[in-house]
Each structure stands twice: as structure tokens, then as C-alpha cells.
Motif scaffolding. Sequence first.
Motif, short mmCIF file in Angstrom:
data_model
loop_
_atom_site.label_atom_id
_atom_site.label_comp_id
_atom_site.label_asym_id
_atom_site.label_seq_id
_atom_site.Cartn_x
_atom_site.Cartn_y
_atom_site.Cartn_z
N ARG A 74 -18.48 33.14 12.00
CA ARG A 74 -18.98 32.63 13.69
C ARG A 74 -20.39 33.44 13.77
O ARG A 74 -21.08 32.88 14.37
N ALA A 75 -20.59 34.47 13.46
CA ALA A 75 -21.97 35.20 13.58
C ALA A 75 -23.02 34.61 12.81
O ALA A 75 -23.82 34.53 13.26
N THR A 76 -22.63 34.01 11.76
CA THR A 76 -23.35 33.24 10.95
C THR A 76 -23.94 31.87 11.63
O THR A 76 -25.10 31.66 11.70
N GLN A 77 -22.91 31.37 12.22
CA GLN A 77 -23.02 30.05 12.83
C GLN A 77 -24.08 30.32 14.21
O GLN A 77 -25.01 29.61 14.47
N SER A 127 -25.39 10.96 12.55
CA SER A 127 -24.28 11.00 11.38
C SER A 127 -24.16 12.49 10.97
O SER A 127 -24.88 13.26 11.24
N GLY A 128 -22.80 12.60 10.54
CA GLY A 128 -22.69 13.98 10.18
C GLY A 128 -21.91 14.73 11.08
O GLY A 128 -21.94 14.57 12.60
N PRO A 129 -21.15 15.88 10.58
CA PRO A 129 -20.50 16.62 11.69
C PRO A 129 -21.45 17.51 12.36
O PRO A 129 -22.40 18.12 12.01
N SER A 130 -21.11 17.90 13.55
CA SER A 130 -21.73 18.89 14.61
C SER A 130 -21.73 20.29 14.07
O SER A 130 -20.82 20.49 13.23
N PRO A 131 -22.43 21.24 14.52
CA PRO A 131 -22.27 22.44 14.03
C PRO A 131 -20.94 22.94 14.57
O PRO A 131 -20.33 23.82 13.61
N GLU A 136 -15.79 24.85 12.76
CA GLU A 136 -14.32 24.73 12.61
C GLU A 136 -13.60 24.47 11.21
O GLU A 136 -12.68 25.16 10.85
N ALA A 137 -14.52 23.68 10.35
CA ALA A 137 -13.94 23.37 8.97
C ALA A 137 -14.12 24.61 8.10
O ALA A 137 -13.07 24.98 7.38
N GLN A 138 -14.91 25.51 8.40
CA GLN A 138 -15.15 26.58 7.60
C GLN A 138 -13.87 27.68 7.96
O GLN A 138 -13.27 28.40 7.19
N LEU A 139 -13.73 27.94 9.35
CA LEU A 139 -12.76 28.50 9.75
C LEU A 139 -11.26 28.21 9.33
O LEU A 139 -10.52 28.99 8.94
N ASP A 140 -11.02 26.93 9.18
CA ASP A 140 -9.95 26.26 8.83
C ASP A 140 -9.60 26.53 7.14
O ASP A 140 -8.45 26.79 6.73
N ALA A 141 -10.80 26.28 6.57
CA ALA A 141 -10.72 26.97 5.06
C ALA A 141 -10.28 28.15 4.82
O ALA A 141 -9.44 28.41 3.84
N LEU A 142 -11.03 28.92 5.49
CA LEU A 142 -10.60 30.28 5.39
C LEU A 142 -9.31 30.77 5.64
O LEU A 142 -8.43 31.38 5.00
N ASP A 143 -8.83 30.07 6.71
CA ASP A 143 -7.40 30.40 7.13
C ASP A 143 -6.53 29.78 6.09
O ASP A 143 -5.47 30.54 5.87
N THR A 144 -6.65 28.63 5.65
CA THR A 144 -5.79 28.06 4.56
C THR A 144 -5.83 29.08 3.14
O THR A 144 -4.67 29.31 2.65
N GLU A 171 -0.95 22.02 13.19
CA GLU A 171 -0.98 20.85 14.22
C GLU A 171 -1.20 21.26 15.51
O GLU A 171 -1.80 20.44 16.00
N GLN A 172 -0.71 22.31 16.14
CA GLN A 172 -1.27 22.60 17.45
C GLN A 172 -2.79 22.86 17.55
O GLN A 172 -3.12 22.54 18.59
N VAL A 173 -3.19 23.52 16.60
CA VAL A 173 -4.82 23.84 16.53
C VAL A 173 -5.41 22.50 16.85
O VAL A 173 -6.42 22.25 17.47
N PHE A 174 -5.10 21.55 15.78
CA PHE A 174 -5.80 20.24 15.86
C PHE A 174 -5.46 19.43 17.02
O PHE A 174 -6.40 19.03 17.49
N GLU A 175 -4.44 19.55 17.69
CA GLU A 175 -4.07 18.98 18.92
C GLU A 175 -4.88 19.32 19.95
O GLU A 175 -5.33 18.56 20.83
N GLN A 176 -5.23 20.71 20.04
CA GLN A 176 -5.84 21.53 21.18
C GLN A 176 -7.26 21.24 20.93
O GLN A 176 -7.98 20.80 22.10
N ARG A 177 -7.70 21.09 19.74
CA ARG A 177 -9.42 20.70 19.55
C ARG A 177 -9.32 19.35 20.09
O ARG A 177 -10.35 18.98 20.65
N GLU A 178 -8.48 18.30 19.69
CA GLU A 178 -8.42 17.02 20.11
C GLU A 178 -8.52 16.81 21.75
O GLU A 178 -9.29 16.15 22.22
N ARG A 179 -7.88 17.66 22.27
CA ARG A 179 -7.79 17.43 23.95
C ARG A 179 -9.05 18.05 24.51
O ARG A 179 -9.58 17.86 25.31
N GLU A 180 -9.49 19.20 23.71
CA GLU A 180 -10.93 19.98 24.30
C GLU A 180 -11.93 18.68 24.12
O GLU A 180 -13.01 18.73 24.73
N LYS A 181 -12.05 17.96 22.99
CA LYS A 181 -12.94 16.87 22.58
C LYS A 181 -12.78 15.91 23.68
O LYS A 181 -13.88 15.25 24.17
#
Length: 183
Positions: A74-77, A127-131, A136-144, A171-181
Motif C-alpha cells: 500500500r505504501a509503495t502504491q 485499457s489495462g487495470p487501474s492503480p 487489489e491484485a497484489q494484495l490478493d496475491a500476497l493473501d493467497t 468470495e465476500q471480499v470480491f462481492e464487496q469490491r463489486e458493490r463498491e464499484k
Amino acid sequence: MPPPAPLPSLVVALLLCASPAVAAEPAPAAPSLLHRSSLAAVLAQRGTLQLTPEQVKRFEQADAKLAREQEAARATQAHPEDAPTGNPAGKPPGRPPGGSGPGPASGGPGGGMSGGKSRPPPPSRSSGPSPTELLEAQLDALDTQAFLAAVETLPEPQREKATEVASRHREQVFEQREREKAR
């Protein structure tokens, strides 16, 4: 009456850790309390999963390490200028290596009336993902990665149950992100 189980104190600690982030954002219509990580979700179910004190300690240590890694991401981002960019020292980003400025010899857009200035990048890329999505993808990868390393120490029956808990959490994290989007 027996003394309270350690589970409520963990829930309280997680709520206290999450409360500043909730207070800083506008209140959602139906706030959902998600765990900070898949490891924290498993720890919250330690009784159901029948984790031993040694297993709990390993998961807590892995979760603390994950928290530090995620905070660093997060600090790097938040401060990308502090992150290593791979550019040679002294070269502005976007300038071709070996070139001294825009022009046909350096691979730039051409000489002419550009005045030696490079064009700024377009304001938005379609095109491409937002920052945020990249983070989120980096945090998910670290979590996994942290979850898989921790869960491999569990016996097979506990591993399956812990994986189910972590999967529901994700799944709940993904659903929450989708609601926020959607907002």
C-alpha cells in the motif's frame, strides 16, 4: 459462568483495527465486517476448525507477516516515486534508452517544433487495470501466498475446512469490491 473464550477478543481486536478505515469512508448502507485476510478468517474459526495452540500461533505469525507485506504494498502504491522503476538514474521516464531527446535519431516523434520536450502521457488510459485494481491484485496475491504457506502445515481434514473458510472470505471480499464499484 466460565471465562470468555479468546474468539471474542480476536473479533474485538479486528473491529478496532478496521474502525479507522470505516470512519474515514462514507457509511455504506449495510456495512459488512470482513476479516483483514484469509488467515484472519481462519483464525476467527479456530474453534470450529479445532486448531491447536501451536497451529494458532503459526497462523497468527503468518498473518502478522502478511499485514506488514500488505502495508508495504500500500505504501509503495501511495508513494510510487519511492518505488524502484527500473529506469537508469538521471533518465526521465518515457524517454527511450540511448536517446538524448525527441527526434528521428532517438526514436522520438520527430524533431521540428517540439522544443526538446517529450509529450506527457494521455490523462487516462481506457485499457489495462487501474492503480486500485493493480493494488487489489497484489494484495490478493500476497493473501493467497501467505494462506497457502500456512495451510500446508495442517492435516488434510483441517486443511480442507480452512480452505473452505478462506474461499468464503475471498468470495465476500470480491462481492464487496463489486458493490463498491457499482456505487
